[in-house]
Design a protein around this motif. Structure first.
Motif, PDB file in Angstrom:
ATOM      1  N   ILE A   1     -22.546   7.626  36.291  1.00 10.44           N
ATOM      2  CA  ILE A   1     -21.229   8.127  36.723  1.00 10.44           C
ATOM      3  C   ILE A   1     -20.230   8.020  35.577  1.00 10.44           C
ATOM      4  N   ARG A   2     -20.217   6.884  34.920  1.00 12.04           N
ATOM      5  CA  ARG A   2     -19.267   6.692  33.814  1.00 12.04           C
ATOM      6  C   ARG A   2     -19.589   7.612  32.639  1.00 12.04           C
ATOM      7  N   LYS A   3     -20.874   7.821  32.377  1.00 10.58           N
ATOM      8  CA  LYS A   3     -21.248   8.697  31.270  1.00 10.58           C
ATOM      9  C   LYS A   3     -20.842  10.137  31.551  1.00 10.58           C
ATOM     10  N   LEU A   4     -21.074  10.598  32.775  1.00 13.00           N
ATOM     11  CA  LEU A   4     -20.682  11.956  33.136  1.00 13.00           C
ATOM     12  C   LEU A   4     -19.173  12.141  33.022  1.00 13.00           C
ATOM     13  N   ALA A   5     -18.429  11.160  33.513  1.00 13.94           N
ATOM     14  CA  ALA A   5     -16.970  11.248  33.419  1.00 13.94           C
ATOM     15  C   ALA A   5     -16.514  11.246  31.967  1.00 13.94           C
ATOM     16  N   ARG A   6     -17.176  10.453  31.138  1.00 13.48           N
ATOM     17  CA  ARG A   6     -16.798  10.348  29.731  1.00 13.48           C
ATOM     18  C   ARG A   6     -16.995  11.665  28.990  1.00 13.48           C
ATOM     19  N   ARG A   7     -18.010  12.411  29.385  1.00 11.26           N
ATOM     20  CA  ARG A   7     -18.256  13.678  28.695  1.00 11.26           C
ATOM     21  C   ARG A   7     -17.471  14.822  29.311  1.00 11.26           C
ATOM     22  N   GLY A   8     -16.618  14.532  30.320  1.00 14.80           N
ATOM     23  CA  GLY A   8     -15.692  15.531  30.838  1.00 14.80           C
ATOM     24  C   GLY A   8     -16.108  16.218  32.110  1.00 14.80           C
ATOM     25  N   ALA A   9     -17.213  15.808  32.722  1.00 10.92           N
ATOM     26  CA  ALA A   9     -17.614  16.416  33.994  1.00 10.92           C
ATOM     27  C   ALA A   9     -16.718  15.917  35.119  1.00 10.92           C
ATOM     28  N   THR A  10     -16.386  16.801  36.030  1.00 12.79           N
ATOM     29  CA  THR A  10     -15.674  16.421  37.244  1.00 12.79           C
ATOM     30  C   THR A  10     -16.703  15.970  38.272  1.00 12.79           C
ATOM     31  N   LEU A  11     -16.399  14.896  38.991  1.00 11.64           N
ATOM     32  CA  LEU A  11     -17.371  14.326  39.924  1.00 11.64           C
ATOM     33  C   LEU A  11     -16.850  14.390  41.357  1.00 11.64           C
ATOM     34  N   ALA A  12     -17.787  14.582  42.282  1.00 16.82           N
ATOM     35  CA  ALA A  12     -17.453  14.597  43.707  1.00 16.82           C
ATOM     36  C   ALA A  12     -18.614  13.998  44.478  1.00 16.82           C
ATOM     37  N   VAL A  13     -18.296  13.486  45.658  1.00 18.45           N
ATOM     38  CA  VAL A  13     -19.313  13.028  46.601  1.00 18.45           C
ATOM     39  C   VAL A  13     -19.424  14.051  47.712  1.00 18.45           C
ATOM     40  N   VAL A  14     -20.659  14.394  48.084  1.00 13.50           N
ATOM     41  CA  VAL A  14     -20.911  15.303  49.205  1.00 13.50           C
ATOM     42  C   VAL A  14     -21.946  14.619  50.096  1.00 13.50           C
ATOM     43  N   THR A  15     -21.492  14.088  51.235  1.00  8.55           N
ATOM     44  CA  THR A  15     -22.339  13.211  52.028  1.00  8.55           C
ATOM     45  C   THR A  15     -22.258  13.530  53.508  1.00  8.55           C
ATOM     46  N   ASN A  16     -23.308  13.191  54.234  1.00 10.18           N
ATOM     47  CA  ASN A  16     -23.275  13.261  55.697  1.00 10.18           C
ATOM     48  C   ASN A  16     -22.656  12.015  56.312  1.00 10.18           C
ATOM     49  N   ASN A  17     -22.398  11.015  55.503  1.00  7.42           N
ATOM     50  CA  ASN A  17     -21.724   9.823  55.995  1.00  7.42           C
ATOM     51  C   ASN A  17     -20.220  10.070  56.088  1.00  7.42           C
ATOM     52  N   SER A  18     -19.533   9.159  56.743  1.00  9.33           N
ATOM     53  CA  SER A  18     -18.082   9.260  56.802  1.00  9.33           C
ATOM     54  C   SER A  18     -17.496   9.168  55.391  1.00  9.33           C
ATOM     55  N   PRO A  19     -16.558  10.027  55.048  1.00 11.81           N
ATOM     56  CA  PRO A  19     -15.923   9.903  53.739  1.00 11.81           C
ATOM     57  C   PRO A  19     -15.195   8.570  53.582  1.00 11.81           C
ATOM     58  N   LEU A  20     -14.725   8.004  54.692  1.00 14.46           N
ATOM     59  CA  LEU A  20     -14.052   6.702  54.630  1.00 14.46           C
ATOM     60  C   LEU A  20     -15.010   5.625  54.136  1.00 14.46           C
ATOM     61  N   ALA A  21     -16.254   5.671  54.602  1.00 18.51           N
ATOM     62  CA  ALA A  21     -17.247   4.687  54.176  1.00 18.51           C
ATOM     63  C   ALA A  21     -17.586   4.858  52.703  1.00 18.51           C
ATOM     64  N   ALA A  22     -17.782   6.094  52.274  1.00 17.76           N
ATOM     65  CA  ALA A  22     -18.102   6.335  50.866  1.00 17.76           C
ATOM     66  C   ALA A  22     -16.955   5.889  49.965  1.00 17.76           C
TER      67      ALA A  22
END
Length: 249
Positions: free
Chosen positions: A123-144
């Motif tokens: 996650i940190r490496k992807l962010a460092r190289r400029g990628a935008t990150l998102a979570v896409v889950t079937n769980n509650s977003p509050l839990a994630a």
């Protein structure tokens, strides 16, 4: 269809070219319910359904399944099919599932052995190289969000998209959660790569037109992803951390 397993050069190339990376939560980031610990929540939902007098909406598999999402989905399908009086029950069940996921998310965050190995570093490496990150889950977003916050990872994610409390029928394999994330990011499917660990993730990514990388932490997961025709499957993030594959790596 042949599936490439642990062809890290291809995965590195895909991630290096992605403007955004969409992470499933349970599996690719942590084990939210290790050792079948989701079953007590599913059992609680079944007790609520029985008390409501709606046990007839559950099929044979749903009466014993460890996944509360399966039980939730059965009630939602019955509601959509016109069964009367289920809307209030569905709301109650959603509250129970979210509460259970929140407890699990906090518990797992505090125990490193349930964190997916190298996920923090990736996650940190992807962010460092400029990628935008998102979570896409079937769980509650509050839990994630609670889990990521506890681990210091939440600031790396532009958006966390999860199960819609008003419509659990839009859980993956429906692509809704991917489309919601992309709308928030202002990007198209061709800009994204998704990392997921289930056949439903494979299907959701394909339906959204998003490139997919499967994460299989064990042989059972790898076999399931291969049967679902995931184009690429990796068994560890480790080699992605060690390699040099993008600007800012």
């Amino acid at each position: 269809m042949a599936v490439d397993v642990d062809v890290f050069t291809d995965v590195s190339r895909a991630l290096a070219g992605a403007r955004c990376v969409l992470f499933d939560f349970d599996g690719p980031i942590c084990r939210l319910f290790p050792e079948d610990s989701s079953k007590p929540i599913a059992d609680e939902l079944r007790r609520e359904i029985d008390a409501f007098g709606a046990s007839h909406v559950l099929g044979a598999a749903e009466r014993t399944h460890k996944d509360p999402h399966v039980v939730l989905g059965a009630v939602h399908r019955a509601l959509r099919a016109g069964a009367p009086g289920l809307r209030e029950l569905l709301r109650l069940l959603e509250e129970r599932v979210t509460a259970g996921e929140l407890v699990a998310a906090e518990l797992v965050a505090a125990h490193h052995e349930w964190h997916t190995p190298y996920a923090d570093a990736l996650i940190r490496k992807l962010a460092r190289r400029g990628a935008t990150l998102a979570v896409v889950t079937n769980n509650s977003p509050l839990a994630a969000e609670a889990h990521l916050d506890r681990r210091g990872l939440l600031p790396y994610f532009t958006t966390v998209q999860g199960r819609r409390a008003d419509d659990p029928g839009l859980m993956k394999p429906h692509p809704d959660v991917l489309f919601r994330a992309l709308r928030v990011l202002g990007l198209g499917p061709g800009d994204a790569v998704m990392i997921g660990d289930t056949p439903t993730d494979v299907e959701a990514a394909a339906r959204a037109g998003v490139e997919f990388v499967g994460y299989g932490r064990n042989e059972r997961k790898v076999r399931a992803l291969c049967r679902a025709e995931a184009p690429t499957v990796i068994t560890s993030y480790g080699p992605l951390i060690e390699g040099e594959w993008g600007p800012g790596s």
